[in-house]
Design an enzyme around this catalytic site. Structure first.
Site, PDB file in Angstrom:
ATOM      1  N   GLY A 183       0.647  -1.422   0.026  1.00  0.00           N
ATOM      2  CA  GLY A 183      -0.062  -0.064   0.055  1.00  0.00           C
ATOM      3  C   GLY A 183       0.786   1.359  -0.195  1.00  0.00           C
ATOM      4  O   GLY A 183       0.421   2.427   0.368  1.00  0.00           O
ATOM      5  N   SER A 184       2.306   1.267  -0.542  1.00  0.00           N
ATOM      6  CA  SER A 184       2.831   2.550  -0.665  1.00  0.00           C
ATOM      7  C   SER A 184       2.232   3.548  -1.685  1.00  0.00           C
ATOM      8  O   SER A 184       2.247   4.836  -1.087  1.00  0.00           O
ATOM      9  CB  SER A 184       4.324   2.159  -1.061  1.00  0.00           C
ATOM     10  OG  SER A 184       4.233   1.807  -2.425  1.00  0.00           O
ATOM     11  N   ASN A 185       1.665   3.162  -2.561  1.00  0.00           N
ATOM     12  CA  ASN A 185       0.775   4.006  -3.525  1.00  0.00           C
ATOM     13  C   ASN A 185      -0.254   4.659  -2.746  1.00  0.00           C
ATOM     14  O   ASN A 185      -0.675   5.694  -2.819  1.00  0.00           O
ATOM     15  CB  ASN A 185       0.552   3.467  -4.688  1.00  0.00           C
ATOM     16  CG  ASN A 185       1.592   3.594  -5.793  1.00  0.00           C
ATOM     17  OD1 ASN A 185       2.201   4.554  -5.955  1.00  0.00           O
ATOM     18  ND2 ASN A 185       2.307   2.417  -6.433  1.00  0.00           N
ATOM     19  N   ARG A 207      -4.873  -8.720  -9.344  1.00  0.00           N
ATOM     20  CA  ARG A 207      -5.909  -9.482 -10.077  1.00  0.00           C
ATOM     21  C   ARG A 207      -6.360  -8.682 -11.400  1.00  0.00           C
ATOM     22  O   ARG A 207      -6.672  -7.554 -11.365  1.00  0.00           O
ATOM     23  CB  ARG A 207      -7.125 -10.054  -9.202  1.00  0.00           C
ATOM     24  CG  ARG A 207      -6.774 -10.790  -8.224  1.00  0.00           C
ATOM     25  CD  ARG A 207      -7.770 -11.278  -7.207  1.00  0.00           C
ATOM     26  NE  ARG A 207      -9.213 -11.790  -7.846  1.00  0.00           N
ATOM     27  CZ  ARG A 207      -9.254 -13.276  -8.241  1.00  0.00           C
ATOM     28  NH1 ARG A 207      -8.108 -14.086  -7.776  1.00  0.00           N
ATOM     29  NH2 ARG A 207     -10.083 -13.716  -8.906  1.00  0.00           N
ATOM     30  N   ASN A 266      -5.117   2.166 -13.252  1.00  0.00           N
ATOM     31  CA  ASN A 266      -4.267   1.431 -12.724  1.00  0.00           C
ATOM     32  C   ASN A 266      -2.687   1.817 -12.918  1.00  0.00           C
ATOM     33  O   ASN A 266      -2.479   2.837 -13.681  1.00  0.00           O
ATOM     34  CB  ASN A 266      -4.333   0.007 -13.220  1.00  0.00           C
ATOM     35  CG  ASN A 266      -3.083  -1.005 -12.976  1.00  0.00           C
ATOM     36  OD1 ASN A 266      -3.208  -1.232 -11.651  1.00  0.00           O
ATOM     37  ND2 ASN A 266      -2.128  -1.341 -13.792  1.00  0.00           N
ATOM     38  N   HIS A 291       1.074   0.941 -13.305  1.00  0.00           N
ATOM     39  CA  HIS A 291       1.897  -0.298 -13.689  1.00  0.00           C
ATOM     40  C   HIS A 291       3.153   0.000 -13.798  1.00  0.00           C
ATOM     41  O   HIS A 291       3.877   1.102 -14.332  1.00  0.00           O
ATOM     42  CB  HIS A 291       1.345  -0.863 -15.184  1.00  0.00           C
ATOM     43  CG  HIS A 291       2.097  -2.002 -15.555  1.00  0.00           C
ATOM     44  ND1 HIS A 291       1.841  -3.213 -15.018  1.00  0.00           N
ATOM     45  CD2 HIS A 291       2.890  -2.158 -16.637  1.00  0.00           C
ATOM     46  CE1 HIS A 291       2.631  -4.280 -15.629  1.00  0.00           C
ATOM     47  NE2 HIS A 291       3.312  -3.439 -16.513  1.00  0.00           N
ATOM     48  N   SER A 349       3.766   3.725 -15.566  1.00  0.00           N
ATOM     49  CA  SER A 349       2.471   4.132 -16.303  1.00  0.00           C
ATOM     50  C   SER A 349       1.337   4.262 -15.640  1.00  0.00           C
ATOM     51  O   SER A 349       0.901   3.228 -14.777  1.00  0.00           O
ATOM     52  CB  SER A 349       2.248   3.323 -17.578  1.00  0.00           C
ATOM     53  OG  SER A 349       3.448   3.236 -18.199  1.00  0.00           O
ATOM     54  N   ASP A 356      -3.104  -4.702 -18.871  1.00  0.00           N
ATOM     55  CA  ASP A 356      -2.462  -3.703 -18.819  1.00  0.00           C
ATOM     56  C   ASP A 356      -2.459  -2.791 -20.273  1.00  0.00           C
ATOM     57  O   ASP A 356      -1.614  -2.219 -20.605  1.00  0.00           O
ATOM     58  CB  ASP A 356      -0.699  -3.987 -18.395  1.00  0.00           C
ATOM     59  CG  ASP A 356      -0.727  -4.495 -16.964  1.00  0.00           C
ATOM     60  OD1 ASP A 356      -1.169  -3.890 -16.126  1.00  0.00           O
ATOM     61  OD2 ASP A 356       0.140  -5.518 -16.992  1.00  0.00           O
TER      62      ASP A 356
END
Length: 223
Positions: free
Chosen positions: A13-15, A92, A108, A110, A137, A146
């Site tokens: 969960g760093s983002n 997932r 998302n 990535h 990205s 992706d």
């Protein structure tokens, strides 16, 4: 009404923390209304609880198939009425039905310069390919792995003596401002997904925005 964000995580969960910090410092005009995971032990859930946020996990093995799991998960997400769903280390693939129902409202982050190095172990992929530039990205989620339209990217040099661990750490430092700035543009209504592609201030983007050294998103000169 404040811009409402739901976050999907599978790991540390760093983002998520980067978003929380940006909201706390008023750099991001939004609120996180729920954090969701496919892993009950994900540290991201504890980060959310420590911040006083609702945090829920569903176990895929408790469901007969992926569609049933996704339906249950997104029923919970829809209940918090998010304007945006952020997949921040969610591991997932989301089913096409759920993605299509939320087109333009799910992003998302990535760890590669898409379309290069999709899927897992992107840093190993970059090193194996001999890439001299790597990065991250932020893209709109589509049913393709992706594969959705890319909003913004952060570029990171690959050093001759890099291993996957060193490259991972260097990319992660850039991931955080990349995600925060991308979400900020979405929260302000400056970036939207149209039938023609991504619009920035009403103008069709030809190439992804690029994160500069100051942590700001810029339109590439060639765009």
């Amino acid at each position: 009404m404040s811009y409402r964000i739901a976050v999907l995580c599978s790991g540390r969960g760093s983002n998520l923390q980067a978003l929380l910090d940006a909201i706390a410092s008023e750099r991001l005009p939004a609120q996180i209304v729920g954090v969701f995971s496919d892993r009950a032990a994900a540290p991201a859930l504890q980060r959310a609880r420590d911040a006083g946020l609702p945090a829920n996990a569903l176990r895929p093995r408790d469901f007969a198939h992926r569609l049933a799991f996704d339906e249950a998960l997104f029923t919970q997400i829809d209940a918090v009425q998010p304007d945006l769903i952020v997949c921040a280390g969610y591991m997932r693939l989301v089913s096409e039905r759920e993605v299509d129902a939320r087109r333009g409202r799910m992003i998302n982050i990535h760890p590669s310069l898409l379309p290069a190095f999709k899927g897992l172990h992107t840093h190993d992929q970059a090193l194996a390919a001999g890439a001299i530039v790597h990065g991250a990205s932020v893209h709109f989620v589509s049913a393709e792995l992706d594969g959705g339209p890319v909003i913004a990217q952060a570029r990171v040099p690959v050093h001759a003596d890099d291993d996957a661990q060193a490259l991972t750490a260097r990319v992660l430092v850039r991931e955080h401002p990349l995600l925060v700035e991308s979400v900020r543009l979405l929260a302000l209504g400056r970036v939207v997904l149209s039938s023609a592609g991504i619009l920035l201030d009403g103008v069709l983007m030809q190439t992804p925005l690029q994160l500069d050294a100051a942590g700001q998103l810029r339109v590439p000169e060639a765009a």
